[in-house]
Scaffold this motif. Structure first.
Motif, PDB file in Angstrom:
ATOM      1  N   PHE A  83     -18.460  -0.315   0.173  1.00  0.00           N
ATOM      2  CA  PHE A  83     -18.344   0.179   1.549  1.00  0.00           C
ATOM      3  C   PHE A  83     -19.152   1.461   1.718  1.00  0.00           C
ATOM      4  CE2 PHE A  83     -14.533  -2.300   0.639  1.00  0.00           C
ATOM      5  CZ  PHE A  83     -14.588  -3.229   1.665  1.00  0.00           C
ATOM      6  N   PRO A  84     -20.483   1.354   1.656  1.00  0.00           N
ATOM      7  CA  PRO A  84     -21.316   2.556   1.705  1.00  0.00           C
ATOM      8  C   PRO A  84     -21.235   3.323   3.028  1.00  0.00           C
ATOM      9  CG  PRO A  84     -22.692   0.597   1.818  1.00  0.00           C
ATOM     10  CD  PRO A  84     -21.284   0.142   1.541  1.00  0.00           C
ATOM     11  N   ALA A  85     -20.816   2.671   4.102  1.00  0.00           N
ATOM     12  CA  ALA A  85     -20.721   3.353   5.401  1.00  0.00           C
ATOM     13  C   ALA A  85     -19.428   4.152   5.537  1.00  0.00           C
ATOM     14  CB  ALA A  85     -20.833   2.337   6.532  1.00  0.00           C
ATOM     15  N   TRP A  86     -18.456   3.901   4.682  1.00  0.00           N
ATOM     16  CA  TRP A  86     -17.192   4.630   4.761  1.00  0.00           C
ATOM     17  C   TRP A  86     -17.381   6.034   4.208  1.00  0.00           C
ATOM     18  CZ3 TRP A  86     -12.185   1.572   3.298  1.00  0.00           C
ATOM     19  CH2 TRP A  86     -12.076   0.443   4.112  1.00  0.00           C
ATOM     20  N   SER A  87     -16.686   6.990   4.791  1.00  0.00           N
ATOM     21  CA  SER A  87     -16.731   8.358   4.264  1.00  0.00           C
ATOM     22  C   SER A  87     -15.997   8.398   2.924  1.00  0.00           C
ATOM     23  CB  SER A  87     -16.076   9.330   5.251  1.00  0.00           C
ATOM     24  OG  SER A  87     -14.668   9.155   5.246  1.00  0.00           O
ATOM     25  N   ARG A  88     -16.339   9.374   2.128  1.00  0.00           N
ATOM     26  CA  ARG A  88     -15.675   9.522   0.821  1.00  0.00           C
ATOM     27  C   ARG A  88     -14.184   9.802   1.002  1.00  0.00           C
ATOM     28  NH1 ARG A  88     -19.121   6.740  -0.499  1.00  0.00           N
ATOM     29  NH2 ARG A  88     -21.106   7.392  -1.332  1.00  0.00           N
ATOM     30  N   TRP A  89     -13.820  10.515   2.073  1.00  0.00           N
ATOM     31  CA  TRP A  89     -12.396  10.777   2.332  1.00  0.00           C
ATOM     32  C   TRP A  89     -11.646   9.498   2.655  1.00  0.00           C
ATOM     33  CZ3 TRP A  89     -10.407  14.823   0.447  1.00  0.00           C
ATOM     34  CH2 TRP A  89     -11.130  15.996   0.358  1.00  0.00           C
ATOM     35  N   ARG A  90     -12.278   8.635   3.434  1.00  0.00           N
ATOM     36  CA  ARG A  90     -11.636   7.361   3.775  1.00  0.00           C
ATOM     37  C   ARG A  90     -11.455   6.511   2.522  1.00  0.00           C
ATOM     38  NH1 ARG A  90     -13.985   3.076   8.251  1.00  0.00           N
ATOM     39  NH2 ARG A  90     -12.141   1.760   8.331  1.00  0.00           N
ATOM     40  N   LEU A  91     -12.468   6.478   1.663  1.00  0.00           N
ATOM     41  CA  LEU A  91     -12.358   5.743   0.402  1.00  0.00           C
ATOM     42  C   LEU A  91     -11.271   6.343  -0.485  1.00  0.00           C
ATOM     43  CD1 LEU A  91     -16.159   5.229  -0.321  1.00  0.00           C
ATOM     44  CD2 LEU A  91     -14.517   3.445   0.270  1.00  0.00           C
ATOM     45  N   MET A  93      -8.629   7.928   0.494  1.00  0.00           N
ATOM     46  CA  MET A  93      -7.324   7.580   1.059  1.00  0.00           C
ATOM     47  C   MET A  93      -6.938   6.143   0.689  1.00  0.00           C
ATOM     48  SD  MET A  93      -5.867  10.134   2.464  1.00  0.00           S
ATOM     49  CE  MET A  93      -6.531  11.036   1.092  1.00  0.00           C
ATOM     50  N   ALA A  94      -7.917   5.246   0.677  1.00  0.00           N
ATOM     51  CA  ALA A  94      -7.637   3.858   0.271  1.00  0.00           C
ATOM     52  C   ALA A  94      -7.234   3.811  -1.201  1.00  0.00           C
ATOM     53  CB  ALA A  94      -8.864   2.982   0.522  1.00  0.00           C
ATOM     54  N   ILE A  95      -7.932   4.572  -2.034  1.00  0.00           N
ATOM     55  CA  ILE A  95      -7.583   4.619  -3.467  1.00  0.00           C
ATOM     56  C   ILE A  95      -6.210   5.248  -3.658  1.00  0.00           C
ATOM     57  CG2 ILE A  95      -8.209   5.725  -5.655  1.00  0.00           C
ATOM     58  CD1 ILE A  95     -11.174   5.284  -4.778  1.00  0.00           C
ATOM     59  N   THR A  96      -5.912   6.294  -2.898  1.00  0.00           N
ATOM     60  CA  THR A  96      -4.598   6.939  -2.977  1.00  0.00           C
ATOM     61  C   THR A  96      -3.498   5.962  -2.598  1.00  0.00           C
ATOM     62  OG1 THR A  96      -5.570   9.097  -2.501  1.00  0.00           O
ATOM     63  CG2 THR A  96      -3.206   8.864  -2.104  1.00  0.00           C
ATOM     64  N   THR A  97      -3.731   5.188  -1.555  1.00  0.00           N
ATOM     65  CA  THR A  97      -2.744   4.183  -1.134  1.00  0.00           C
ATOM     66  C   THR A  97      -2.517   3.166  -2.248  1.00  0.00           C
ATOM     67  OG1 THR A  97      -3.374   4.474   1.173  1.00  0.00           O
ATOM     68  CG2 THR A  97      -2.212   2.435   0.605  1.00  0.00           C
ATOM     69  N   LEU A  98      -3.604   2.673  -2.837  1.00  0.00           N
ATOM     70  CA  LEU A  98      -3.476   1.715  -3.941  1.00  0.00           C
ATOM     71  C   LEU A  98      -2.701   2.324  -5.103  1.00  0.00           C
ATOM     72  CD1 LEU A  98      -4.165  -1.030  -5.247  1.00  0.00           C
ATOM     73  CD2 LEU A  98      -6.316   0.010  -6.024  1.00  0.00           C
ATOM     74  N   ALA A  99      -2.994   3.576  -5.451  1.00  0.00           N
ATOM     75  CA  ALA A  99      -2.316   4.237  -6.572  1.00  0.00           C
ATOM     76  C   ALA A  99      -0.825   4.400  -6.299  1.00  0.00           C
ATOM     77  CB  ALA A  99      -2.960   5.598  -6.837  1.00  0.00           C
ATOM     78  N   VAL A 100      -0.488   4.851  -5.103  1.00  0.00           N
ATOM     79  CA  VAL A 100       0.933   5.076  -4.761  1.00  0.00           C
ATOM     80  C   VAL A 100       1.683   3.747  -4.714  1.00  0.00           C
ATOM     81  CG1 VAL A 100       2.481   5.851  -2.917  1.00  0.00           C
ATOM     82  CG2 VAL A 100       0.531   7.273  -3.601  1.00  0.00           C
ATOM     83  N   VAL A 101       1.107   2.749  -4.076  1.00  0.00           N
ATOM     84  CA  VAL A 101       1.769   1.434  -3.982  1.00  0.00           C
ATOM     85  C   VAL A 101       1.921   0.819  -5.372  1.00  0.00           C
ATOM     86  CG1 VAL A 101       1.495  -0.931  -3.136  1.00  0.00           C
ATOM     87  CG2 VAL A 101       1.120   0.996  -1.600  1.00  0.00           C
ATOM     88  N   LEU A 131     -17.266  10.034  -7.178  1.00  0.00           N
ATOM     89  CA  LEU A 131     -18.308  11.021  -7.485  1.00  0.00           C
ATOM     90  C   LEU A 131     -19.435  10.397  -8.302  1.00  0.00           C
ATOM     91  CD1 LEU A 131     -16.126  14.155  -8.317  1.00  0.00           C
ATOM     92  CD2 LEU A 131     -17.567  13.795  -6.298  1.00  0.00           C
ATOM     93  N   LEU A 132     -19.068   9.585  -9.275  1.00  0.00           N
ATOM     94  CA  LEU A 132     -20.077   8.918 -10.101  1.00  0.00           C
ATOM     95  C   LEU A 132     -20.954   8.001  -9.250  1.00  0.00           C
ATOM     96  CD1 LEU A 132     -21.279   8.270 -12.872  1.00  0.00           C
ATOM     97  CD2 LEU A 132     -19.497   6.545 -13.139  1.00  0.00           C
ATOM     98  N   ALA A 133     -20.333   7.228  -8.368  1.00  0.00           N
ATOM     99  CA  ALA A 133     -21.097   6.330  -7.492  1.00  0.00           C
ATOM    100  C   ALA A 133     -21.998   7.129  -6.557  1.00  0.00           C
ATOM    101  CB  ALA A 133     -20.151   5.439  -6.695  1.00  0.00           C
ATOM    102  N   GLY A 134     -21.500   8.253  -6.053  1.00  0.00           N
ATOM    103  CA  GLY A 134     -22.320   9.098  -5.185  1.00  0.00           C
ATOM    104  C   GLY A 134     -23.529   9.654  -5.914  1.00  0.00           C
ATOM    105  N   ALA A 135     -23.335  10.079  -7.161  1.00  0.00           N
ATOM    106  CA  ALA A 135     -24.451  10.596  -7.961  1.00  0.00           C
ATOM    107  C   ALA A 135     -25.476   9.494  -8.233  1.00  0.00           C
ATOM    108  CB  ALA A 135     -23.920  11.174  -9.272  1.00  0.00           C
TER     109      ALA A 135
END
Length: 156
Positions: A83-91, A93-101, A131-135
């Motif tokens: 999802f390259p168009a998504w902001s890093r914050w949005r990504l 938040m999705a990862i945080t949701t997956l981790a918490v669930v 961060l790695l993907a961004g680099a």
């Protein structure tokens, strides 16, 4: 003199591949958290290669649950590529949701416990993956659609 690298969009085939691999990675996380400990122990006994792989990952840094780190870092890299168009914050938040669930559902899985510490570790590993993907994207000269200059207005 400042050197400017060419800026391109990530290739479409890479985005499609990353989305397929991300679906598989999320499925792997789901299976990993929903299996009772007795089933995981049985799998490790029956499949020596599976047990050896887990042992090698755990031995990378014994102080941390490296299986969680590896899984969620991979999710972070794949999410950023998928999802390259998504902001890093949005990504994030999705990862945080997956981790918490993924930790929360373990309350009902026999032999498993939910852990705030593991959820935080998962989020940090996912952020590391982002961060790695961004680099890597910067090194490849890719940019996301949100980084493009605005289009000129259409003539009237």
């Amino acid at each position: 003199m400042k050197i400017r690298l060419p800026v391109n969009d990530p290739p479409g085939w890479l985005t499609a591949l990353a989305r397929a691999l991300l679906a598989g990675a999320i499925g792997l996380v789901a299976v990993a958290v929903l299996l009772p400990n007795t089933w995981l122990a049985e799998l490790r006994l029956r499949w020596r290669w599976f047990s050896e792989a887990i042992n090698r990952v755990e031995a990378l840094w014994p102080a941390l649950d490296m299986v969680h780190v590896l899984m969620f870092a991979a999710v972070g890299v794949l999410a950023a590529l998928a999802f390259p168009a998504w902001s890093r914050w949005r990504l994030l938040m999705a990862i945080t949701t997956l981790a918490v669930v993924s930790e929360f559902v373990q309350i009902w899985v026999p032999g498993r416990t939910a852990s705030v510490g593991e959820a935080l570790l998962d989020v940090m590993a996912g952020a590391l993956g982002l961060l790695l993907a961004g680099a890597l994207a910067r090194l490849a000269g890719w940019r996301s659609p949100r980084d493009r200059p605005p289009s000129p207005p259409a003539p009237t």
